[in-house]
Write an enzyme that holds these catalytic residues in place. Structure first.
Site, PDB file in Angstrom:
ATOM      1  N   GLU A 143      37.876  35.023  44.179  1.00  0.00           N
ATOM      2  CA  GLU A 143      38.864  35.458  43.182  1.00  0.00           C
ATOM      3  C   GLU A 143      38.275  35.501  41.772  1.00  0.00           C
ATOM      4  O   GLU A 143      38.738  34.809  40.859  1.00  0.00           O
ATOM      5  CB  GLU A 143      40.108  34.572  43.236  1.00  0.00           C
ATOM      6  CG  GLU A 143      40.868  34.747  44.530  1.00  0.00           C
ATOM      7  CD  GLU A 143      42.269  34.162  44.526  1.00  0.00           C
ATOM      8  OE1 GLU A 143      42.564  33.318  43.680  1.00  0.00           O
ATOM      9  OE2 GLU A 143      43.073  34.577  45.373  1.00  0.00           O
ATOM     10  N   GLU A 303      42.806  36.872  52.230  1.00  0.00           N
ATOM     11  CA  GLU A 303      43.732  35.744  52.345  1.00  0.00           C
ATOM     12  C   GLU A 303      45.120  36.345  52.492  1.00  0.00           C
ATOM     13  O   GLU A 303      45.612  37.019  51.590  1.00  0.00           O
ATOM     14  CB  GLU A 303      43.674  34.858  51.090  1.00  0.00           C
ATOM     15  CG  GLU A 303      42.333  34.165  50.920  1.00  0.00           C
ATOM     16  CD  GLU A 303      42.277  33.262  49.689  1.00  0.00           C
ATOM     17  OE1 GLU A 303      43.345  32.866  49.174  1.00  0.00           O
ATOM     18  OE2 GLU A 303      41.155  32.965  49.244  1.00  0.00           O
TER      19      GLU A 303
HETATM   20  C1  GLA Z   1      43.698  31.656  46.237  1.00  0.00           C
HETATM   21  C2  GLA Z   1      42.342  31.089  46.550  1.00  0.00           C
HETATM   22  C3  GLA Z   1      42.355  30.120  47.678  1.00  0.00           C
HETATM   23  C4  GLA Z   1      43.580  29.256  47.614  1.00  0.00           C
HETATM   24  C5  GLA Z   1      44.774  30.155  47.711  1.00  0.00           C
HETATM   25  C6  GLA Z   1      46.089  29.451  47.922  1.00  0.00           C
HETATM   26  O1  GLA Z   1      43.967  32.882  46.740  1.00  0.00           O
HETATM   27  O2  GLA Z   1      41.363  32.045  46.774  1.00  0.00           O
HETATM   28  O3  GLA Z   1      41.187  29.330  47.615  1.00  0.00           O
HETATM   29  O4  GLA Z   1      43.576  28.545  46.446  1.00  0.00           O
HETATM   30  O5  GLA Z   1      44.811  30.892  46.524  1.00  0.00           O
HETATM   31  O6  GLA Z   1      46.664  28.968  46.766  1.00  0.00           O
END
Ligand code: GLA
Ligand code: ZN
Length: 655
Positions: A143, A303
């Site tokens: 991210e 995700e």
């Molecule tokens: C983000 C991050 C994950 C985790 C998720 C859930 O998308 O990439 O590592 O923290 O949020 O909160």
């Protein structure tokens, strides 16, 4: 076949659990396992001491259970020993001081020391695993946001960026208009990032300075991605490389960041509590259409919402029945070809120990896993889905430049770039028409309607391309606050708004009224009367005809919206921010004129999206509400249960 994946953290679990976990995933029919993105301290616990055995084993075990691995580069969390030895690898906060260690993402992406260590670990990973058939793809970091860092390295690099861009201080002073408030630079050393501390507001700074700093921070993030991509490609030329994006206040220019990558990817956490505001109903669809637009092709979800969220807020309500499957298929409908669920089991420690995965701490089969089983069964029956893509005739233009500039200088209450984008997108999508959100620099070929929400920072190239698009038969819809500044966020002297767009719009703005959160009315030539808010451009028409007029106040009967025939095409100018219903009427007209069919009977929150391919296609109907919905589709009645997705082939058969 649409790929189902699982996000898994072998380093969080006792080795005795791995086999059982992978066996359960295999039984589900999982194709990929994503791992590794936070594991640097396990891979290199001491400087130069590398431990890949555990990862070898995890990858091998996954492969034995028939799954391939999406491997993360671990650069989001360098080990603590690295910062202890090299504090200059730390990210610096907006106030110019080093950030605190102990969360994550605290590295400076431009730090030479960080780069040296990152090159080592990423290089070793790529050498070891890059050409192995068990590896399906690579995820760079995690991210990634703009590198909003104010460390000495970033300060020096920002100076260099400005120097390369402007050449001389004189040119920079002129471009930024630093004569206002006595801010002229007389040496490059005086140039720093625009530092912020509590009590300071961004909009007190010179907007040109802010905009270039944002560009620089975004470019730094893109450079970090490129740097890692090259490290991997040099060792594994055929590697499939991506990174998981998310929307945030610190978003880099995704179109630029994904340039060297093979596929766009996104972390998809749609709301568990459904929005009450009808304007938010299609916000997740917007996000998905945006991600697809990055590369104008299908994308991945690295995700996917697998359980109630926590940590970033209190624990969210549990997902309603059908939600896990509904949201997953919504992503597929919008072009996702891979969905990796976050995460297998809920962590038992750390800040996110209540940010739930598919399984709870008790590790027993639950409602979420059962729903995922059903989804896997359903997708197995639709193998041809992955041969299809989302083809759109309508595009919404986006640019991070507009986003940065309009964040730096808010124009009015109830007027925001993101809202402008979403209102236009919403109107098209809610009538069952596919719509892409694309970069303003992308080609317009194949589109019939291009929607341009607030092109504030004027790119003459984009203006010329839009003119050409309209002249050759396309429809353009442009909204207020377009053509306001030049590329340096400086006003354009001596020209009426919307400056570069005036000719194609056939109108000019005589005067404007930033009405903020006040509500007023406008009436349209089509008979309706709608609430407006935020902004009112008072239009003087040249070749255009009025489409709507203001009601009341000192500008009653002055045009608010205009329509202009330009060459073979049409250009609408929307000088205000209307209520949702108005955009539907406007879009209906614009789409119908271009021969694009709409479905007007869809209830609010019901979404239709179509994927097509050489062998046919699929139309997805998604009820993104918690009520059952009944509506007319052609001559038949259709019923959708809460969160239900129904899929129809283009030949009309339900599958
Ligand atoms: C983000 C991050 C994950 C985790 C998720 C859930 O998308 O990439 O590592 O923290 O949020 O909160
Ligand atoms: Zn830095």
């Amino acid at each position: 076949m649409i790929q189902i994946g699982i996000d898994y953290y072998p380093e969080h679990w006792d080795r005795t659990l791995w086999d059982e976990d992978f066996a359960r995933m295999e039984q589900l029919g999982v194709h990929t396992v994503r791992m590794g993105e936070f594991s640097w301290c396990r891979l290199e616990p001491k400087e130069g001491e590398f431990h890949f055995e555990w990862l070898d084993e995890a990858i091998g075990l996954a492969a034995r259970h028939g799954m391939r691995v999406i491997l993360g580069t671990p650069t989001n969390c360098p080990p603590l020993w690295l910062f202890e030895r090299h504090p200059d690898a730390l990210q610096y906060d907006p106030d110019g001081t080093p950030t605190h260690l102990g969360i994550r993402g605290h590295r400076c992406m431009m730090s030479p020391v960080l780069r040296r260590y990152a090159a080592k670990i990423v290089g070793l990973l790529a050498e070891r695993y890059g050409s192995r058939p068990e590896i399906a793809a690579w995820q760079i970091d995690n991210e990634i946001e703009s590198n909003h860092c104010t460390c000495p390295t970033c300060t020096a690099l920002f100076r260099q960026y400005a120097q390369t861009k402007y050449g001389t201080l004189e040119a920079l002073n002129k471009a930024w208009g630093t004569d206002v408030w006595g801010g002229e630079y007389s040496s490059w050393q005086q140039l720093t990032p625009p530092l912020l501390r509590s009590g300071f507001r961004r909009d007190w700074y010179n907007p040109a300075w802010l905009l270039d700093y944002e560009r620089f921070c975004s470019e730094s993030a893109a450079d970090f991605v490129r740097f890692q991509t090259e490290l991997i490609r040099a060792r594994a030329p055929k590697a499939v490389i991506t990174t998981n994006s998310c929307f945030s206040g610190g978003m880099p220019d995704f179109h630029r960041m994904f340039e060297p990558l093979d596929v766009a990817a996104y972390d998809n956490y749609p709301p568990v509590t459904l929005p009450k505001d009808p304007e938010q109903l299609y916000s997740n669809a917007f996000a998905l259409d945006f991600i697809r637009g990055i590369k104008q092709k299908n994308f991945w979800i690295l995700e996917q919402l697998g359980g109630p969220m926590g940590c970033w807020g209190p624990i969210s309500p549990s997902m309603e029945p059908g939600m896990l499957e509904g949201y997953a298929l919504q992503a597929v409908a919008h072009g996702a070809d891979l969905l990796s669920f976050f995460r297998w089991r809920t962590s038992i420690s750390g800040a996110e120990m209540f940010c739930h995965g598919l399984l709870d701490h008790d590790n027993r089969k639950n409602r979420r896993l059962t729903e995922l089983e059903g989804l896997c069964r359903r997708l197995r029956k639709l193998p041809a889905l992955s041969d299809t893509t989302v083809v759109s005739q309508v595009a919404v233009l986006y640019s991070s430049e507009q986003e940065y500039a309009l964040k730096n200088q808010r124009q009015s209450e109830r007027f925001a770039y993101w809202t402008q984008l979403r209102l236009l997108h919403d109107a098209v999508l809610s009538m069952g028409v596919n719509v892409d959100v694309i970069s303003q620099n992308a080609s317009f070929e194949g589109y019939r309607v291009v929607l341009v929400p607030t092109h504030f920072v004027t790119d003459p190239n984009v203006a010329a391309r839009l003119e050409q698009f309209a002249a050759s038969g396309g429809t353009v819809v442009l909204t207020n606050r377009s053509g306001v500044t030049d590329r340096n966020a400086k006003g354009i002297p001596g020209r009426s708004l919307p400056t570069a767009f005036s000719a194609m719009c056939g109108c000019r703005v005589m005067e404007y009224d930033a009405i903020g959160s006040k509500t007023q009315l406008m009436r349209t030539t089509r008979g309706g009367c709608y609430r407006i808010t935020g902004w009112c451009d008072l239009l003087e028409l040249d070749t255009a005809v009025p489409w709507a007029w203001y009601v009341g106040r000192y500008y009653a009967d002055i045009p608010a919206i205009s329509k202009n025939h330009f060459g073979k095409g049409t250009v609408y100018y929307v000088g205000t921010v209307g209520e949702r219903a108005f955009y539907r009427v406007l879009m209906k007209e614009a789409l119908t004129e271009q021969g694009i069919e709409t479905i007007e009977t869809l209830p609010q929150g019901v979404e239709v999206c179509t994927r097509t391919g050489p062998g046919g296609g699929y139309r997805f109907f998604f009820n993104n509400t918690l009520d059952s919905q009944r509506f007319l589709l052609g001559s038949s009645h259709m019923v959708l249960q809460p969160m239900e997705v129904r899929i129809q082939t283009v030949s009309g058969e339900w599958v």
